[in-house]
Design a protein around this motif. Structure first.
Motif, short mmCIF file in Angstrom:
data_model
loop_
_atom_site.label_atom_id
_atom_site.label_comp_id
_atom_site.label_asym_id
_atom_site.label_seq_id
_atom_site.Cartn_x
_atom_site.Cartn_y
_atom_site.Cartn_z
N GLU A 80 0.83 -1.20 0.00
CA GLU A 80 0.00 0.00 0.00
C GLU A 80 0.87 1.25 0.00
O GLU A 80 0.60 2.21 -0.75
N TRP A 84 0.86 4.01 -3.17
CA TRP A 84 0.53 5.43 -3.02
C TRP A 84 1.75 6.31 -3.26
O TRP A 84 1.61 7.43 -3.79
N SER A 85 2.93 5.84 -2.89
CA SER A 85 4.14 6.63 -3.13
C SER A 85 4.39 6.79 -4.63
O SER A 85 4.69 7.89 -5.10
N VAL A 180 4.09 6.82 3.74
CA VAL A 180 4.08 7.47 2.43
C VAL A 180 4.78 8.82 2.51
O VAL A 180 5.58 9.17 1.62
#
Length: 303
Positions: A80, A84-85, A180
């Motif tokens: 995850e 997102w990064s 993140v």
């Protein structure tokens, strides 16, 4: 023997001489420690925290039913964070690469500014920001109440469930959010390096031929910088899967990752073989996807 005949031999010795320092560094500080850690897993532990005799007892102890859950949670959270990064890094790197040359270094340098502050201090600052009485928690609760009300309205539910005790802090959401934030520069920089060498006239040509901006970005820009994206994925996923500080300070008991278990076994329980076995499992969970990706890429090139 002539100089022409000796030239290949001199070239090979020159290459070996140049690569020798890097090879020795990897051997001393990566390969040998990895073998030592692996050897510890085949020992038992002593009462005073030492390493005992050769035994498979450490691997038998890993049958604990909690470990598969922790390993899966660690992999899921790391994926995850990586997703997102990369999703945030792609437009950021694209925008920086499109800037005038004199501004690129300034903006790229500003991305690295958080690293001038201690990592622990930054995580502690996020802990204060995510406090149950903070403004981020208030915004999150407003979002949850709106979402819950809409779900109840669409489904015809007679009453709303109690969500007053839901908090960002001490949750998986807090770990993902701060991870993140912490690892995003590791994703932006390799993608920006690849984007800086990209020929943006290809996108302009696609736009002239009727392609939309998003289509050109997806079909031309992203495949053109796939090497940078691959590097960014590794640079985010590897530190994310071994993260300890963020889940320890922000995850609480609701988001225990394998890094926390390794710390607990090595420092609190003084069980070095058990910690080494968990570290080996973590290394395998990183290496297996990398080897599969490498094999798939090699097979694709042959085809």
């Amino acid at each position: 023997m002539s100089d022409t005949a000796l030239k290949p031999f001199r070239s090979k010795w020159h290459e070996r001489f140049v690569t020798a320092p890097s090879f020795l560094w990897l051997l001393l500080f990566f390969a040998i420690p990895a073998v030592i850690v692996l050897s510890f897993t085949f020992h038992g532990h002593t009462a005073n925290g030492g390493v005992g005799e050769w035994s498979l007892s450490t691997w038998r102890e890993l049958v604990d039913p909690d470990y598969p859950v922790i390993v899966w949670r660690t992999i899921r959270v790391s994926l995850e964070v990586t997703f997102w990064s990369i999703l945030l890094a792609l437009p950021s790197a694209y925008a920086i690469a499109k800037l005038p040359k004199k501004w690129r270094a300034i903006v790229a340098g500003s991305i690295m500014l958080p690293f001038w502050t201690s990592f622990v201090v930054r995580v502690f600052a996020w802990k204060q920001m995510l406090h149950p009485n903070g403004w981020l928690q208030s915004c999150y609760m407003g979002f949850l109440y709106a979402k819950t009300w809409l779900v109840c309205w669409f489904t015809g539910s007679p009453g709303m469930p109690d969500i007053s005790t839901v908090t960002i802090l001490d949750s998986e959401l807090a770990v993902v959010l701060v991870s993140v934030y912490s690892f995003l520069p590791f994703a932006i920089m390799p993608i920006y390096t690849a984007a800086e060498k990209f020929d943006f006239s290809l996108i302009e040509a696609a736009r002239d031929l009727g392609a939309s901006s998003f289509y050109a970005f997806r079909k031309i820009f992203i495949p053109g910088i796939k090497t940078g994206i691959s590097s960014a994925i590794l640079m985010v996923f590897i530190p994310a899967i071994g993260s300890y500080v963020i889940p320890q300070m922000l995850g609480g008991t609701n988001c225990v990752l394998i890094g926390n278990k390794i710390f607990m076994r090595a420092i609190q329980n003084r069980n070095i073989p058990h910690a080494a076995a968990l570290a080996t499992l973590m290394a395998i969970s990183v290496l297996v996807p990398m080897l599969i990706a490498w094999w798939a890429q090699k097979k694709g090139k042959k085809q």
